[in-house]
Write a protein that holds these residues in place. Structure first.
Motif, PDB file in Angstrom:
ATOM      1  N   SER A   1       0.861  -1.176   0.000  1.00 19.45           N
ATOM      2  CA  SER A   1       0.000   0.000   0.000  1.00 19.45           C
ATOM      3  C   SER A   1       0.897   1.226   0.000  1.00 19.45           C
ATOM      4  O   SER A   1       1.970   1.215   0.586  1.00 19.45           O
ATOM      5  CB  SER A   1      -0.900   0.034   1.242  1.00 19.45           C
ATOM      6  N   TYR A   2       0.450   2.264  -0.662  1.00 17.61           N
ATOM      7  CA  TYR A   2       1.218   3.500  -0.760  1.00 17.61           C
ATOM      8  C   TYR A   2       0.346   4.644  -0.275  1.00 17.61           C
ATOM      9  O   TYR A   2      -0.830   4.723  -0.630  1.00 17.61           O
ATOM     10  CB  TYR A   2       1.627   3.786  -2.210  1.00 17.61           C
ATOM     11  N   ILE A   3       0.923   5.515   0.518  1.00 15.37           N
ATOM     12  CA  ILE A   3       0.218   6.704   0.988  1.00 15.37           C
ATOM     13  C   ILE A   3       1.101   7.901   0.678  1.00 15.37           C
ATOM     14  O   ILE A   3       2.290   7.904   0.988  1.00 15.37           O
ATOM     15  CB  ILE A   3      -0.060   6.628   2.498  1.00 15.37           C
ATOM     16  N   ILE A   4       0.520   8.889   0.050  1.00 15.64           N
ATOM     17  CA  ILE A   4       1.258  10.107  -0.265  1.00 15.64           C
ATOM     18  C   ILE A   4       0.752  11.200   0.667  1.00 15.64           C
ATOM     19  O   ILE A   4      -0.449  11.476   0.726  1.00 15.64           O
ATOM     20  CB  ILE A   4       1.076  10.499  -1.743  1.00 15.64           C
ATOM     21  N   LEU A   5       1.690  11.781   1.412  1.00 11.82           N
ATOM     22  CA  LEU A   5       1.367  12.833   2.372  1.00 11.82           C
ATOM     23  C   LEU A   5       1.883  14.175   1.879  1.00 11.82           C
ATOM     24  O   LEU A   5       2.956  14.244   1.294  1.00 11.82           O
ATOM     25  CB  LEU A   5       2.016  12.540   3.728  1.00 11.82           C
ATOM     26  N   LYS A   6       1.115  15.210   2.132  1.00 10.33           N
ATOM     27  CA  LYS A   6       1.565  16.577   1.884  1.00 10.33           C
ATOM     28  C   LYS A   6       1.055  17.420   3.032  1.00 10.33           C
ATOM     29  O   LYS A   6      -0.142  17.375   3.347  1.00 10.33           O
ATOM     30  CB  LYS A   6       1.036  17.104   0.554  1.00 10.33           C
ATOM     31  N   ASP A   7       1.953  18.154   3.655  1.00  9.85           N
ATOM     32  CA  ASP A   7       1.594  18.986   4.808  1.00  9.85           C
ATOM     33  C   ASP A   7       0.898  18.150   5.889  1.00  9.85           C
ATOM     34  O   ASP A   7      -0.114  18.561   6.455  1.00  9.85           O
ATOM     35  CB  ASP A   7       0.722  20.168   4.385  1.00  9.85           C
ATOM     36  N   ASN A   8       1.419  16.941   6.114  1.00  8.97           N
ATOM     37  CA  ASN A   8       0.908  16.026   7.143  1.00  8.97           C
ATOM     38  C   ASN A   8      -0.510  15.534   6.885  1.00  8.97           C
ATOM     39  O   ASN A   8      -1.188  15.085   7.802  1.00  8.97           O
ATOM     40  CB  ASN A   8       1.001  16.642   8.533  1.00  8.97           C
TER      41      ASN A   8
ATOM     42  N   GLY B   1      -1.710  -2.265  -4.005  1.00  4.38           N
ATOM     43  CA  GLY B   1      -1.233  -3.164  -5.043  1.00  4.38           C
ATOM     44  C   GLY B   1       0.047  -2.656  -5.683  1.00  4.38           C
ATOM     45  O   GLY B   1       0.479  -1.538  -5.455  1.00  4.38           O
ATOM     46  N   ILE B   2       0.635  -3.517  -6.464  1.00  4.55           N
ATOM     47  CA  ILE B   2       1.888  -3.182  -7.133  1.00  4.55           C
ATOM     48  C   ILE B   2       1.624  -2.081  -8.162  1.00  4.55           C
ATOM     49  O   ILE B   2       0.678  -2.174  -8.945  1.00  4.55           O
ATOM     50  CB  ILE B   2       2.500  -4.421  -7.794  1.00  4.55           C
ATOM     51  N   GLN B   3       2.448  -1.046  -8.132  1.00  4.87           N
ATOM     52  CA  GLN B   3       2.302   0.101  -9.022  1.00  4.87           C
ATOM     53  C   GLN B   3       3.557   0.247  -9.880  1.00  4.87           C
ATOM     54  O   GLN B   3       4.660   0.107  -9.371  1.00  4.87           O
ATOM     55  CB  GLN B   3       2.116   1.392  -8.212  1.00  4.87           C
ATOM     56  N   PRO B   4       3.389   0.567 -11.166  1.00  2.95           N
ATOM     57  CA  PRO B   4       4.579   0.845 -11.975  1.00  2.95           C
ATOM     58  C   PRO B   4       5.224   2.159 -11.524  1.00  2.95           C
ATOM     59  O   PRO B   4       4.546   3.052 -10.992  1.00  2.95           O
ATOM     60  CB  PRO B   4       4.045   0.955 -13.402  1.00  2.95           C
ATOM     61  N   LEU B   5       6.522   2.260 -11.717  1.00  3.86           N
ATOM     62  CA  LEU B   5       7.267   3.442 -11.287  1.00  3.86           C
ATOM     63  C   LEU B   5       6.675   4.718 -11.864  1.00  3.86           C
ATOM     64  O   LEU B   5       6.548   5.718 -11.162  1.00  3.86           O
ATOM     65  CB  LEU B   5       8.740   3.299 -11.666  1.00  3.86           C
ATOM     66  N   TRP B   6       6.279   4.709 -13.136  1.00  2.92           N
ATOM     67  CA  TRP B   6       5.737   5.923 -13.755  1.00  2.92           C
ATOM     68  C   TRP B   6       4.472   6.378 -13.031  1.00  2.92           C
ATOM     69  O   TRP B   6       4.224   7.568 -12.884  1.00  2.92           O
ATOM     70  CB  TRP B   6       5.471   5.732 -15.250  1.00  2.92           C
ATOM     71  N   SER B   7       3.660   5.432 -12.562  1.00  4.69           N
ATOM     72  CA  SER B   7       2.430   5.779 -11.855  1.00  4.69           C
ATOM     73  C   SER B   7       2.738   6.453 -10.515  1.00  4.69           C
ATOM     74  O   SER B   7       2.108   7.446 -10.154  1.00  4.69           O
ATOM     75  CB  SER B   7       1.600   4.516 -11.628  1.00  4.69           C
ATOM     76  N   LEU B   8       3.709   5.911  -9.794  1.00  4.82           N
ATOM     77  CA  LEU B   8       4.092   6.514  -8.518  1.00  4.82           C
ATOM     78  C   LEU B   8       4.659   7.907  -8.724  1.00  4.82           C
ATOM     79  O   LEU B   8       4.323   8.843  -7.991  1.00  4.82           O
ATOM     80  CB  LEU B   8       5.100   5.625  -7.796  1.00  4.82           C
ATOM     81  N   LYS B   9       5.513   8.064  -9.741  1.00  7.69           N
ATOM     82  CA  LYS B   9       6.094   9.380 -10.018  1.00  7.69           C
ATOM     83  C   LYS B   9       5.014  10.383 -10.415  1.00  7.69           C
ATOM     84  O   LYS B   9       5.041  11.544  -9.999  1.00  7.69           O
ATOM     85  CB  LYS B   9       7.155   9.284 -11.111  1.00  7.69           C
ATOM     86  N   LEU B  10       4.050   9.946 -11.221  1.00  7.66           N
ATOM     87  CA  LEU B  10       2.953  10.825 -11.622  1.00  7.66           C
ATOM     88  C   LEU B  10       2.135  11.267 -10.415  1.00  7.66           C
ATOM     89  O   LEU B  10       1.828  12.447 -10.254  1.00  7.66           O
ATOM     90  CB  LEU B  10       2.047  10.114 -12.640  1.00  7.66           C
ATOM     91  N   ARG B  11       1.833  10.346  -9.523  1.00 11.81           N
ATOM     92  CA  ARG B  11       1.031  10.684  -8.345  1.00 11.81           C
ATOM     93  C   ARG B  11       1.800  11.609  -7.395  1.00 11.81           C
ATOM     94  O   ARG B  11       1.208  12.514  -6.795  1.00 11.81           O
ATOM     95  CB  ARG B  11       0.586   9.414  -7.640  1.00 11.81           C
ATOM     96  N   LEU B  12       3.106  11.408  -7.268  1.00  6.43           N
ATOM     97  CA  LEU B  12       3.916  12.331  -6.456  1.00  6.43           C
ATOM     98  C   LEU B  12       3.905  13.717  -7.073  1.00  6.43           C
ATOM     99  O   LEU B  12       3.777  14.725  -6.377  1.00  6.43           O
ATOM    100  CB  LEU B  12       5.347  11.809  -6.333  1.00  6.43           C
ATOM    101  N   TRP B  13       4.042  13.782  -8.387  1.00  8.62           N
ATOM    102  CA  TRP B  13       4.030  15.077  -9.079  1.00  8.62           C
ATOM    103  C   TRP B  13       2.662  15.752  -8.909  1.00  8.62           C
ATOM    104  O   TRP B  13       2.584  16.948  -8.598  1.00  8.62           O
ATOM    105  CB  TRP B  13       4.353  14.896 -10.564  1.00  8.62           C
ATOM    106  N   LEU B  14       1.586  14.994  -9.089  1.00  9.66           N
ATOM    107  CA  LEU B  14       0.253  15.565  -8.932  1.00  9.66           C
ATOM    108  C   LEU B  14       0.041  16.104  -7.508  1.00  9.66           C
ATOM    109  O   LEU B  14      -0.531  17.173  -7.323  1.00  9.66           O
ATOM    110  CB  LEU B  14      -0.822  14.520  -9.245  1.00  9.66           C
ATOM    111  N   SER B  15       0.507  15.371  -6.527  1.00  5.03           N
ATOM    112  CA  SER B  15       0.376  15.812  -5.139  1.00  5.03           C
ATOM    113  C   SER B  15       1.154  17.094  -4.875  1.00  5.03           C
ATOM    114  O   SER B  15       0.743  17.919  -4.078  1.00  5.03           O
ATOM    115  CB  SER B  15       0.838  14.720  -4.186  1.00  5.03           C
ATOM    116  N   SER B  16       2.289  17.251  -5.560  1.00  6.93           N
ATOM    117  CA  SER B  16       3.107  18.446  -5.339  1.00  6.93           C
ATOM    118  C   SER B  16       2.490  19.688  -5.986  1.00  6.93           C
ATOM    119  O   SER B  16       2.835  20.803  -5.610  1.00  6.93           O
ATOM    120  CB  SER B  16       4.524  18.225  -5.885  1.00  6.93           C
ATOM    121  N   THR B  17       1.575  19.509  -6.932  1.00  2.00           N
ATOM    122  CA  THR B  17       0.977  20.647  -7.603  1.00  2.00           C
ATOM    123  C   THR B  17      -0.313  21.122  -6.950  1.00  2.00           C
ATOM    124  O   THR B  17      -0.833  22.161  -7.305  1.00  2.00           O
ATOM    125  CB  THR B  17       0.686  20.323  -9.086  1.00  2.00           C
ATOM    126  N   LEU B  18      -0.817  20.362  -6.014  1.00  6.71           N
ATOM    127  CA  LEU B  18      -2.088  20.716  -5.348  1.00  6.71           C
ATOM    128  C   LEU B  18      -1.875  21.758  -4.272  1.00  6.71           C
ATOM    129  O   LEU B  18      -0.935  21.846  -3.609  1.00  6.71           O
ATOM    130  CB  LEU B  18      -2.744  19.465  -4.765  1.00  6.71           C
TER     131      LEU B  18
END
Length: 77
Positions: free
Chosen positions: A45-52, A60-77
């Motif tokens: 399981s993966y959890i992306i945190l921003k500002d706590n 489930g297993i995620q491809p690297l590109w998917s994780l990078k995309l979700r990290l990028w999306l979280s950083s733009t919010l």
């Protein structure tokens, strides 16, 4: 950062990480307390945190590109 769930004692986990050359920060959640608090149901399981605050949760297993995309999306919010 990684949270190891039911991975044995601190020493066993430390030995495993060293034997495999892993150097990232790992929290030993021996009794699944953190996993349960975050309502985890599946590993991995993966959890992306921003500002706590959780911005995204994935299971489930995620491809690297998917994780990078979700990290990028979280950083733009």
């Amino acid at each position: 950062m990684s949270i190891a769930i039911k991975s044995g004692s601190d020493q066993e986990l430390h030995n495993y990480l060293n034997d495999h050359g892993y150097s990232f920060t790992t929290v030993n959640d021996q009794h699944s307390e953190i996993f349960t608090a975050w309502q985890g149901q599946v590993t991995p399981s993966y959890i992306i945190l921003k500002d706590n605050k959780m911005t995204q949760g994935l299971t489930g297993i995620q491809p690297l590109w998917s994780l990078k995309l979700r990290l990028w999306l979280s950083s733009t919010l």
